[in-house]
Design a protein around this motif. Sequence first.
Motif, PDB file in Angstrom:
ATOM      1  N   MET A   5       0.853  -1.190   0.000  1.00 43.68           N
ATOM      2  CA  MET A   5       0.000   0.000   0.000  1.00 43.68           C
ATOM      3  C   MET A   5       0.890   1.242   0.000  1.00 43.68           C
ATOM      4  SD  MET A   5      -3.335  -0.987   0.579  1.00 43.68           S
ATOM      5  CE  MET A   5      -4.258  -2.361   1.313  1.00 43.68           C
ATOM      6  N   VAL A   6       0.557   2.209  -0.845  1.00 45.58           N
ATOM      7  CA  VAL A   6       1.392   3.398  -0.993  1.00 45.58           C
ATOM      8  C   VAL A   6       0.535   4.654  -0.840  1.00 45.58           C
ATOM      9  CG1 VAL A   6       3.018   4.621  -2.490  1.00 45.58           C
ATOM     10  CG2 VAL A   6       2.864   2.118  -2.603  1.00 45.58           C
ATOM     11  N   ASP A   7       0.968   5.546   0.031  1.00 48.07           N
ATOM     12  CA  ASP A   7       0.330   6.845   0.173  1.00 48.07           C
ATOM     13  C   ASP A   7       0.600   7.678  -1.081  1.00 48.07           C
ATOM     14  OD1 ASP A   7      -0.920   9.070   1.441  1.00 48.07           O
ATOM     15  OD2 ASP A   7       1.039   9.809   2.077  1.00 48.07           O
ATOM     16  N   VAL A   8      -0.193   8.706  -1.297  1.00 47.88           N
ATOM     17  CA  VAL A   8      -0.028   9.548  -2.485  1.00 47.88           C
ATOM     18  C   VAL A   8       0.814  10.780  -2.175  1.00 47.88           C
ATOM     19  CG1 VAL A   8      -1.217  10.942  -4.225  1.00 47.88           C
ATOM     20  CG2 VAL A   8      -2.123   8.707  -3.587  1.00 47.88           C
ATOM     21  N   ASP A   9       0.203  11.769  -1.524  1.00 47.77           N
ATOM     22  CA  ASP A   9       0.881  13.056  -1.326  1.00 47.77           C
ATOM     23  C   ASP A   9       2.002  12.937  -0.303  1.00 47.77           C
ATOM     24  OD1 ASP A   9      -0.831  14.746  -3.082  1.00 47.77           O
ATOM     25  OD2 ASP A   9      -2.388  14.044  -1.711  1.00 47.77           O
ATOM     26  N   GLY A  10       3.186  13.343  -0.713  1.00 47.28           N
ATOM     27  CA  GLY A  10       4.350  13.247   0.149  1.00 47.28           C
ATOM     28  C   GLY A  10       5.159  11.989  -0.061  1.00 47.28           C
ATOM     29  N   ASP A 167       4.099   5.474   4.032  1.00 56.30           N
ATOM     30  CA  ASP A 167       3.416   6.738   4.285  1.00 56.30           C
ATOM     31  C   ASP A 167       4.418   7.722   4.881  1.00 56.30           C
ATOM     32  OD1 ASP A 167       1.603   8.812   5.540  1.00 56.30           O
ATOM     33  OD2 ASP A 167       0.072   7.427   4.832  1.00 56.30           O
ATOM     34  N   ASP A 168       4.281   8.999   4.517  1.00 52.53           N
ATOM     35  CA  ASP A 168       5.220  10.002   5.023  1.00 52.53           C
ATOM     36  C   ASP A 168       4.771  10.615   6.341  1.00 52.53           C
ATOM     37  OD1 ASP A 168       3.086  11.301   3.553  1.00 52.53           O
ATOM     38  OD2 ASP A 168       4.238  13.160   3.712  1.00 52.53           O
ATOM     39  N   THR A 169       3.579  10.270   6.808  1.00 47.27           N
ATOM     40  CA  THR A 169       3.055  10.802   8.072  1.00 47.27           C
ATOM     41  C   THR A 169       3.209   9.751   9.165  1.00 47.27           C
ATOM     42  OG1 THR A 169       1.475  12.200   6.896  1.00 47.27           O
ATOM     43  CG2 THR A 169       1.036  11.754   9.226  1.00 47.27           C
ATOM     44  N   LEU A 170       4.000  10.062  10.166  1.00 48.69           N
ATOM     45  CA  LEU A 170       4.312   9.096  11.213  1.00 48.69           C
ATOM     46  C   LEU A 170       3.058   8.606  11.924  1.00 48.69           C
ATOM     47  CD1 LEU A 170       6.415   7.522  12.810  1.00 48.69           C
ATOM     48  CD2 LEU A 170       6.709   9.535  14.285  1.00 48.69           C
ATOM     49  N   GLU A 171       2.105   9.488  12.164  1.00 53.97           N
ATOM     50  CA  GLU A 171       0.870   9.094  12.844  1.00 53.97           C
ATOM     51  C   GLU A 171       0.148   7.992  12.075  1.00 53.97           C
ATOM     52  OE1 GLU A 171      -3.127  11.197  14.790  1.00 53.97           O
ATOM     53  OE2 GLU A 171      -1.959  12.258  13.265  1.00 53.97           O
ATOM     54  N   ASN A 172       0.148   8.092  10.751  1.00 49.55           N
ATOM     55  CA  ASN A 172      -0.492   7.065   9.934  1.00 49.55           C
ATOM     56  C   ASN A 172       0.273   5.744   9.990  1.00 49.55           C
ATOM     57  OD1 ASN A 172      -2.369   8.981   9.143  1.00 49.55           O
ATOM     58  ND2 ASN A 172      -1.312   9.462   7.239  1.00 49.55           N
ATOM     59  N   VAL A 173       1.584   5.848   9.973  1.00 49.66           N
ATOM     60  CA  VAL A 173       2.429   4.652  10.053  1.00 49.66           C
ATOM     61  C   VAL A 173       2.205   3.930  11.376  1.00 49.66           C
ATOM     62  CG1 VAL A 173       4.832   3.864  10.201  1.00 49.66           C
ATOM     63  CG2 VAL A 173       4.170   5.533   8.456  1.00 49.66           C
ATOM     64  N   VAL A 178      -0.418  -0.527  14.556  1.00 43.74           N
ATOM     65  CA  VAL A 178      -1.352  -0.952  15.598  1.00 43.74           C
ATOM     66  C   VAL A 178      -2.371  -1.935  15.025  1.00 43.74           C
ATOM     67  CG1 VAL A 178      -3.250  -0.169  17.091  1.00 43.74           C
ATOM     68  CG2 VAL A 178      -1.084   1.086  17.056  1.00 43.74           C
ATOM     69  N   PHE A 179      -2.813  -1.670  13.802  1.00 42.66           N
ATOM     70  CA  PHE A 179      -3.794  -2.565  13.185  1.00 42.66           C
ATOM     71  C   PHE A 179      -3.179  -3.907  12.787  1.00 42.66           C
ATOM     72  CE2 PHE A 179      -6.438  -4.283   9.807  1.00 42.66           C
ATOM     73  CZ  PHE A 179      -7.683  -4.227  10.415  1.00 42.66           C
ATOM     74  N   GLY A 180      -1.867  -3.925  12.628  1.00 40.83           N
ATOM     75  CA  GLY A 180      -1.208  -5.170  12.264  1.00 40.83           C
ATOM     76  C   GLY A 180      -0.479  -5.151  10.941  1.00 40.83           C
ATOM     77  N   TRP A 181      -0.550  -4.003  10.236  1.00 36.58           N
ATOM     78  CA  TRP A 181       0.206  -3.880   8.996  1.00 36.58           C
ATOM     79  C   TRP A 181       1.691  -3.710   9.298  1.00 36.58           C
ATOM     80  CZ3 TRP A 181      -2.490   0.009   5.137  1.00 36.58           C
ATOM     81  CH2 TRP A 181      -3.760  -0.467   4.816  1.00 36.58           C
ATOM     82  N   ASN A 182       2.520  -4.095   8.357  1.00 37.36           N
ATOM     83  CA  ASN A 182       3.919  -3.701   8.348  1.00 37.36           C
ATOM     84  C   ASN A 182       3.971  -2.313   7.706  1.00 37.36           C
ATOM     85  OD1 ASN A 182       5.218  -6.506   9.001  1.00 37.36           O
ATOM     86  ND2 ASN A 182       3.743  -6.897   7.366  1.00 37.36           N
ATOM     87  N   ALA A 183       4.781  -1.416   8.224  1.00 33.21           N
ATOM     88  CA  ALA A 183       4.727  -0.045   7.717  1.00 33.21           C
ATOM     89  C   ALA A 183       6.091   0.618   7.777  1.00 33.21           C
ATOM     90  CB  ALA A 183       3.711   0.773   8.514  1.00 33.21           C
ATOM     91  N   VAL A 184       6.340   1.446   6.758  1.00 31.29           N
ATOM     92  CA  VAL A 184       7.578   2.212   6.645  1.00 31.29           C
ATOM     93  C   VAL A 184       7.240   3.696   6.670  1.00 31.29           C
ATOM     94  CG1 VAL A 184       9.504   2.812   5.122  1.00 31.29           C
ATOM     95  CG2 VAL A 184       8.744   0.424   5.296  1.00 31.29           C
ATOM     96  N   HIS A 185       7.935   4.429   7.521  1.00 34.92           N
ATOM     97  CA  HIS A 185       7.786   5.887   7.528  1.00 34.92           C
ATOM     98  C   HIS A 185       8.651   6.446   6.406  1.00 34.92           C
ATOM     99  CE1 HIS A 185       8.278   9.986   9.741  1.00 34.92           C
ATOM    100  NE2 HIS A 185       7.279  10.003   8.869  1.00 34.92           N
TER     101      HIS A 185
END
Length: 206
Positions: A5-10, A167-173, A178-185
Amino acid sequence: MKVLMVDVDGVLVHGRPSDGLPFATDLERDLGLSVEVLQREFFKCHWPDIVTGREPIEPRLSAVLQEIAPHLEAETLLQYWFENDSRLDPKLIDDLAAVRETGLALYLATNQEHRRAAWLMDELGLARHFDGIFYSAKFGHRKPAQDFFRLATTEAGASPDEILFLDDTLENVEAARVFGWNAVHWAAGMVLETAIAPFMATEENR
């Protein structure tokens, strides 16, 4: 991993095509509308409902413009916004294409209203590069709400631990984790292969 999954803006899109500056940098010069007034009278008041799909953008924007810039049509402003907020990261696009060829599904996961979400896919051409788009106005929830990640997980047809998110927003990462996704800031200058390598290595070792 099965899904990226990839964020758009930023992450994927960085401002104006010409220079990467925010889309409204020359708004007053070009369209005779102060960005501060637009922020105060439109985005601050109405954006939460629009970006979560509770209200369409066109009638509300038209009503606001009648008050703050009666010379300006909503469609004119929308096209100006979309076209001036569309600078793609070509290196990331190429790197994502290479990852997609390995069989990983690619989706956009973004806070957008309906019009720009469609424009990104159809006019900017992201439909060629991604398997779909998950966005806040469609879900009725915006990142970092847990319901956003829940609905995106269901739509992707994967389990949370099979999803990797940029995602470039740490809060989203942090919320995704927390939900269980693997995530990169995601940050400027990062290389996709390096950023996702630890997660792919973990997958190979299972």
